[in-house]
Motif scaffolding. Structure first.
Motif, short mmCIF file in Angstrom:
data_model
loop_
_atom_site.label_atom_id
_atom_site.label_comp_id
_atom_site.label_asym_id
_atom_site.label_seq_id
_atom_site.Cartn_x
_atom_site.Cartn_y
_atom_site.Cartn_z
N VAL A 134 30.88 27.48 48.00
CA VAL A 134 29.65 27.21 48.75
C VAL A 134 28.70 26.35 47.92
CG1 VAL A 134 27.57 28.24 49.73
CG2 VAL A 134 29.82 29.23 50.23
N ARG A 135 28.57 26.70 46.63
CA ARG A 135 27.69 25.93 45.75
C ARG A 135 28.15 24.47 45.66
NH1 ARG A 135 24.27 25.76 41.33
NH2 ARG A 135 24.87 24.20 39.76
N CYS A 136 29.45 24.26 45.46
CA CYS A 136 29.97 22.90 45.36
C CYS A 136 29.76 22.14 46.66
CB CYS A 136 31.45 22.92 45.00
SG CYS A 136 31.80 23.49 43.32
N GLU A 137 29.94 22.84 47.78
CA GLU A 137 29.78 22.18 49.08
C GLU A 137 28.32 21.80 49.32
OE1 GLU A 137 30.85 20.40 52.56
OE2 GLU A 137 32.17 21.15 50.98
N VAL A 138 27.42 22.70 48.98
CA VAL A 138 25.99 22.43 49.19
C VAL A 138 25.54 21.26 48.31
CG1 VAL A 138 23.65 23.35 48.83
CG2 VAL A 138 25.40 24.73 49.96
N LYS A 139 25.99 21.25 47.05
CA LYS A 139 25.55 20.22 46.12
C LYS A 139 26.25 18.88 46.32
CE LYS A 139 24.11 20.73 42.03
NZ LYS A 139 24.01 20.89 40.57
N TYR A 140 27.57 18.94 46.64
CA TYR A 140 28.34 17.70 46.61
C TYR A 140 29.12 17.41 47.90
CZ TYR A 140 27.38 18.58 41.71
OH TYR A 140 26.75 18.86 40.52
N GLY A 141 28.92 18.23 48.91
CA GLY A 141 29.68 18.06 50.15
C GLY A 141 29.48 16.72 50.82
N THR A 142 28.32 16.11 50.61
CA THR A 142 28.07 14.80 51.24
C THR A 142 28.93 13.69 50.64
OG1 THR A 142 26.23 14.42 49.69
CG2 THR A 142 25.68 15.37 51.85
N LEU A 143 29.55 13.96 49.49
CA LEU A 143 30.44 12.98 48.89
C LEU A 143 31.76 12.89 49.66
CD1 LEU A 143 30.02 13.80 45.09
CD2 LEU A 143 29.00 11.89 46.35
N ARG A 144 32.12 13.99 50.33
CA ARG A 144 33.40 14.04 51.03
C ARG A 144 33.33 13.37 52.39
NH1 ARG A 144 35.14 17.92 53.14
NH2 ARG A 144 33.49 19.48 52.97
N LYS A 145 34.49 12.95 52.85
CA LYS A 145 34.66 12.47 54.21
C LYS A 145 35.98 13.04 54.70
CE LYS A 145 34.67 8.23 56.98
NZ LYS A 145 34.70 6.74 56.95
N GLY A 146 35.93 14.34 55.05
CA GLY A 146 37.17 15.04 55.37
C GLY A 146 38.04 15.12 54.13
N ILE A 147 39.32 14.70 54.26
CA ILE A 147 40.20 14.64 53.09
C ILE A 147 40.53 13.19 52.73
CG2 ILE A 147 41.19 16.94 53.48
CD1 ILE A 147 43.63 15.56 54.74
N SER A 148 39.69 12.26 53.21
CA SER A 148 39.92 10.84 52.90
C SER A 148 39.65 10.55 51.43
CB SER A 148 38.99 9.97 53.76
OG SER A 148 39.25 10.15 55.13
N GLN A 149 40.34 9.53 50.94
CA GLN A 149 40.16 9.07 49.57
C GLN A 149 39.45 7.72 49.56
OE1 GLN A 149 40.40 10.76 47.07
NE2 GLN A 149 42.16 12.13 47.07
N PRO A 150 38.63 7.42 48.54
CA PRO A 150 38.43 8.17 47.29
C PRO A 150 37.36 9.27 47.37
CG PRO A 150 37.20 6.13 47.20
CD PRO A 150 37.93 6.11 48.51
N GLN A 151 36.81 9.53 48.57
CA GLN A 151 35.71 10.48 48.69
C GLN A 151 36.08 11.88 48.22
OE1 GLN A 151 36.80 8.39 51.03
NE2 GLN A 151 35.11 7.41 52.13
#
Length: 254
Positions: free
Chosen positions: A38-55
């Protein structure tokens, strides 16, 4: 890695893929160290785009750096997937692979800087890949010859794909013999390099519950499921792809 799901480690996010109708976020969360995830998602979740790379790798990189700085763990592990992902998508000789290697190098550099001299670093890769031009649907072939029925979901024999190789599963010896005869008689059309029996499988330390493995030629790979034809020419469709799962004895595959 998937085997870290629901482990006794304090801080971890396992790499588990959603299947069928599962939700990817929920699948990962219930197998994670929940407060950490949860902590990682709250802090860095906006970096992800599903499971796409390089996000996805950027999310993993940010999470591992945060973990090193916050918890100073005795052991920290991270799997950066971008090179593997780009090879699957673009083939092994695409200019995109050079871009992936540069991005990977930058991310590794940031992780090294975060740990400074407090850590010993071990880096390794998992496998090679080959560019493939033809997909072979071996179960479509077996369906055409009455050994499997997609309609009734029943089979006498079916093929379990491993990418560059495949396992033969069968109900009885008659079905096995018919399958082996069909595959051997159509090796060239199906892109089969060899069919390994227990003698070779013992040398490769393959599980005893497998009696035969089909090895694909370079340029071919095996797929499960239904398709309109047994062999799909990806080059004609301008689809670039690479995969793994070939014999470790194959030349140039290390």
């Amino acid at each position: 890695w998937p085997v870290t799901g629901k482990s006794k480690m304090k801080h971890y996010i396992p790499e588990i893929m959603a299947i069928k109708n599962e939700n990817q976020a929920i699948k990962v969360m219930i197998n994670s160290s929940v407060p950490f995830a949860v902590r990682c998602e709250v802090k860095y979740g906006t970096l992800r785009k599903g499971i796409s790379q390089p996000q996805l790798d950027r999310f993993a990189k940010a999470s591992i750096i945060d973990t090193i700085k916050r918890h100073n763990p005795c052991l920290a592990m991270v799997h950066l997937v971008i090179v593997d992902a780009f090879k699957h998508q673009h083939g092994v000789e695409s200019p995109e692979i050079d871009k992936a290697l540069k991005m990977l190098d930058d991310m590794v550099g940031e992780i090294l800087a975060a740990g400074k001299d407090e850590y010993t670093y071990i880096m390794f890769s998992d496998h090679g890949q080959f560019t493939v031009e033809k997909e072979v649907y071996l179960n479509v072939f077996l369906n055409e010859h009455g050994l499997i029925s997609f309609e009734s979901k029943e089979y006498q024999a079916y093929i379990e794909s491993l990418g560059g190789s495949a396992v033969i599963r069968f109900k009885n010896e008659d079905a096995l013999k018919k399958t082996l005869d069909l595959l051997n008689d159509n090796k060239d059309m199906l892109g089969i390099e060899d069919i390994y029996s227990r003698g070779m499988l013992d040398k490769l330390h393959i599980s005893k519950d497998i009696e035969y493995i089909i090895e694909a030629k370079k340029g071919y790979h095996f797929k499960e499921g239904e398709f309109k034809s047994t062999v799909r020419d990806m080059k004609k469709e301008n689809i670039t792809h690479a995969t793994h799962g070939y014999s470790p004895l194959k030349s140039g595959y290390k």
